[in-house]
Design a protein around this motif. Structure first.
Motif, PDB file in Angstrom:
ATOM      1  N   ALA A   1      35.488  43.701  35.352  1.00 13.69           N
ATOM      2  CA  ALA A   1      34.914  44.067  34.057  1.00 13.69           C
ATOM      3  C   ALA A   1      35.697  45.169  33.353  1.00 13.69           C
ATOM      4  CB  ALA A   1      33.459  44.502  34.241  1.00 13.69           C
ATOM      5  N   ARG A   2      36.180  46.156  34.104  1.00 12.66           N
ATOM      6  CA  ARG A   2      36.792  47.344  33.510  1.00 12.66           C
ATOM      7  C   ARG A   2      38.318  47.318  33.500  1.00 12.66           C
ATOM      8  NH1 ARG A   2      33.836  50.363  30.448  1.00 12.66           N
ATOM      9  NH2 ARG A   2      34.535  52.375  31.248  1.00 12.66           N
ATOM     10  N   GLN A   3      38.929  46.430  34.296  1.00 11.56           N
ATOM     11  CA  GLN A   3      40.392  46.303  34.333  1.00 11.56           C
ATOM     12  C   GLN A   3      41.081  47.661  34.538  1.00 11.56           C
ATOM     13  OE1 GLN A   3      42.230  43.182  33.874  1.00 11.56           O
ATOM     14  NE2 GLN A   3      40.204  42.413  34.360  1.00 11.56           N
ATOM     15  N   PRO A   4      40.805  48.330  35.675  1.00 10.49           N
ATOM     16  CA  PRO A   4      41.404  49.656  35.907  1.00 10.49           C
ATOM     17  C   PRO A   4      42.917  49.585  36.050  1.00 10.49           C
ATOM     18  CG  PRO A   4      40.432  48.822  37.928  1.00 10.49           C
ATOM     19  CD  PRO A   4      40.028  47.864  36.840  1.00 10.49           C
ATOM     20  N   ASP A   5      43.558  50.734  35.818  1.00 11.40           N
ATOM     21  CA  ASP A   5      45.011  50.828  35.983  1.00 11.40           C
ATOM     22  C   ASP A   5      45.385  51.108  37.432  1.00 11.40           C
ATOM     23  OD1 ASP A   5      45.894  50.668  33.108  1.00 11.40           O
ATOM     24  OD2 ASP A   5      44.534  52.381  33.002  1.00 11.40           O
ATOM     25  N   VAL A   6      44.481  51.771  38.177  1.00 12.97           N
ATOM     26  CA  VAL A   6      44.692  52.096  39.585  1.00 12.97           C
ATOM     27  C   VAL A   6      43.340  52.024  40.296  1.00 12.97           C
ATOM     28  CG1 VAL A   6      45.598  53.769  41.252  1.00 12.97           C
ATOM     29  CG2 VAL A   6      46.501  53.756  38.942  1.00 12.97           C
ATOM     30  N   ILE A   7      43.370  51.610  41.571  1.00  8.32           N
ATOM     31  CA  ILE A   7      42.149  51.569  42.382  1.00  8.32           C
ATOM     32  C   ILE A   7      42.339  52.464  43.600  1.00  8.32           C
ATOM     33  CG2 ILE A   7      40.617  50.102  43.767  1.00  8.32           C
ATOM     34  CD1 ILE A   7      41.485  47.758  41.914  1.00  8.32           C
ATOM     35  N   LEU A   8      41.403  53.395  43.809  1.00  2.99           N
ATOM     36  CA  LEU A   8      41.360  54.212  45.030  1.00  2.99           C
ATOM     37  C   LEU A   8      40.274  53.612  45.914  1.00  2.99           C
ATOM     38  CD1 LEU A   8      41.523  57.855  43.591  1.00  2.99           C
ATOM     39  CD2 LEU A   8      43.401  56.357  44.247  1.00  2.99           C
ATOM     40  N   LEU A   9      40.640  53.209  47.126  1.00  2.94           N
ATOM     41  CA  LEU A   9      39.731  52.394  47.947  1.00  2.94           C
ATOM     42  C   LEU A   9      39.564  52.947  49.354  1.00  2.94           C
ATOM     43  CD1 LEU A   9      38.200  49.636  48.450  1.00  2.94           C
ATOM     44  CD2 LEU A   9      40.421  48.717  49.127  1.00  2.94           C
TER      45      LEU A   9
ATOM     46  N   THR B   1      47.043  45.183  40.182  1.00  2.74           N
ATOM     47  CA  THR B   1      46.714  46.592  39.980  1.00  2.74           C
ATOM     48  C   THR B   1      47.021  47.398  41.249  1.00  2.74           C
ATOM     49  OG1 THR B   1      44.946  46.029  38.439  1.00  2.74           O
ATOM     50  CG2 THR B   1      44.843  48.209  39.447  1.00  2.74           C
ATOM     51  N   PRO B   2      47.706  48.539  41.135  1.00  6.03           N
ATOM     52  CA  PRO B   2      47.997  49.341  42.329  1.00  6.03           C
ATOM     53  C   PRO B   2      46.723  49.740  43.068  1.00  6.03           C
ATOM     54  CG  PRO B   2      49.276  50.118  40.453  1.00  6.03           C
ATOM     55  CD  PRO B   2      48.308  49.123  39.917  1.00  6.03           C
ATOM     56  N   ILE B   3      46.752  49.611  44.387  1.00  3.31           N
ATOM     57  CA  ILE B   3      45.619  49.982  45.238  1.00  3.31           C
ATOM     58  C   ILE B   3      46.081  51.064  46.200  1.00  3.31           C
ATOM     59  CG2 ILE B   3      43.954  49.207  46.969  1.00  3.31           C
ATOM     60  CD1 ILE B   3      44.240  46.365  45.803  1.00  3.31           C
ATOM     61  N   LEU B   4      45.431  52.237  46.124  1.00  4.78           N
ATOM     62  CA  LEU B   4      45.720  53.335  47.049  1.00  4.78           C
ATOM     63  C   LEU B   4      44.549  53.454  48.010  1.00  4.78           C
ATOM     64  CD1 LEU B   4      47.524  53.917  44.529  1.00  4.78           C
ATOM     65  CD2 LEU B   4      47.308  56.334  45.082  1.00  4.78           C
TER      66      LEU B   4
ATOM     67  N   ALA C   1      47.749  46.498  49.825  1.00  4.98           N
ATOM     68  CA  ALA C   1      47.648  47.883  49.349  1.00  4.98           C
ATOM     69  C   ALA C   1      49.041  48.420  49.038  1.00  4.98           C
ATOM     70  CB  ALA C   1      46.963  48.755  50.395  1.00  4.98           C
ATOM     71  N   ASP C   2      49.116  49.340  48.081  1.00  7.05           N
ATOM     72  CA  ASP C   2      50.396  49.916  47.682  1.00  7.05           C
ATOM     73  C   ASP C   2      50.696  51.231  48.387  1.00  7.05           C
ATOM     74  OD1 ASP C   2      51.410  48.291  45.085  1.00  7.05           O
ATOM     75  OD2 ASP C   2      49.235  48.360  45.147  1.00  7.05           O
TER      76      ASP C   2
END
Length: 227
Positions: free
Chosen positions: A43-51, A73-76, A95-96
């Protein structure tokens, strides 16, 4: 504004992350579980995801796999899991980067900025044939490497490894990925192969092989090419 999705079930950590990122003008959404994370990501199309990997409803690695089905999308990953196999599983899933708890907020924000830069720059597009650094040039089409204008002799194995790294600038390529791509699926955990060949590449490409600038080791995980 850069938008970040924080996927974490610890409310105190979420609050700290939101305060620190909003103070630096990031837009922040938070999800306490994997199901909410997947819904917000779409829904929000984030630029980065912290998981976080330890979510109440599903494993974080499964969230990574689900995300990688449709987004780059980059996943940290932010996790208390320290075992190498846990890190490799997350990185292999897509994951990146992997940051172990507890972590420094300054380090997290630096890695967040780096992930945003890499996403903006993007990998070398398919038509790219030339990778240039201050010290050497790689011609992917001609399969030639030069250092300060002089040609370098690379073995087929050295070339294959180098090609895999330079076509994924800034992105960690895991030991498992490199072994399977270069030596095949039966290569198992023969990480000594990688150490030997990476040492050879550094001797040929780096000004100071013992302190590499371009071919970076992520201990226990893999290697990264920094242009």
């Amino acid at each position: 504004m850069t938008r970040v999705l924080v996927v974490e079930d610890d409310p105190q950590l979420v609050r700290a992350l939101v305060i620190n990122m909003q103070a630096r003008h990031y837009g922040v959404d938070a999800a306490p579980d994997g199901t909410t994370a997947l819904r917000l990501a779409a829904a929000r199309q984030p630029d980065v995801i912290l998981l976080d990997l330890g979510l109440p409803d599903m494993d974080g690695v499964d969230v990574i796999k689900a995300l990688r089905g449709w987004t780059r999308t980059p996943i940290l990953v932010l996790s208390a899991r320290r075992a190498s196999e846990e890190k490799v599983a997350a990185l292999d899933a897509g994951a990146d980067d992997y940051i172990t708890k507890p972590f420094s907020m300054d380090e997290l924000l630096a890695r967040l900025r780096a992930a945003v830069r890499r996403a903006e720059d993007g990998p070398h597009p398919p038509g790219t044939t030339l990778v240039e650094t201050d010290d050497f040039t790689i011609d992917l089409l001609a399969k030639k490497a030069t250092r300060h204008g002089s040609g370098l002799r690379l073995t087929p194995t050295e070339w294959h490894l180098l090609e895999l790294l330079v076509t994924n600038p800034g992105r960690l390529v895991t030991q498992k990925q490199l072994l399977q791509e270069v030596w095949g699926p039966s290569s198992g955990n023969r990480t000594n192969y990688l150490r030997v060949y990476m040492a050879q590449l550094r001797r040929k490409l780096e000004t100071d092989p013992s302190h590499p600038r371009y071919l970076i080791t992520e201990p226990g995980m893999g290697y990264r090419f920094e242009a």
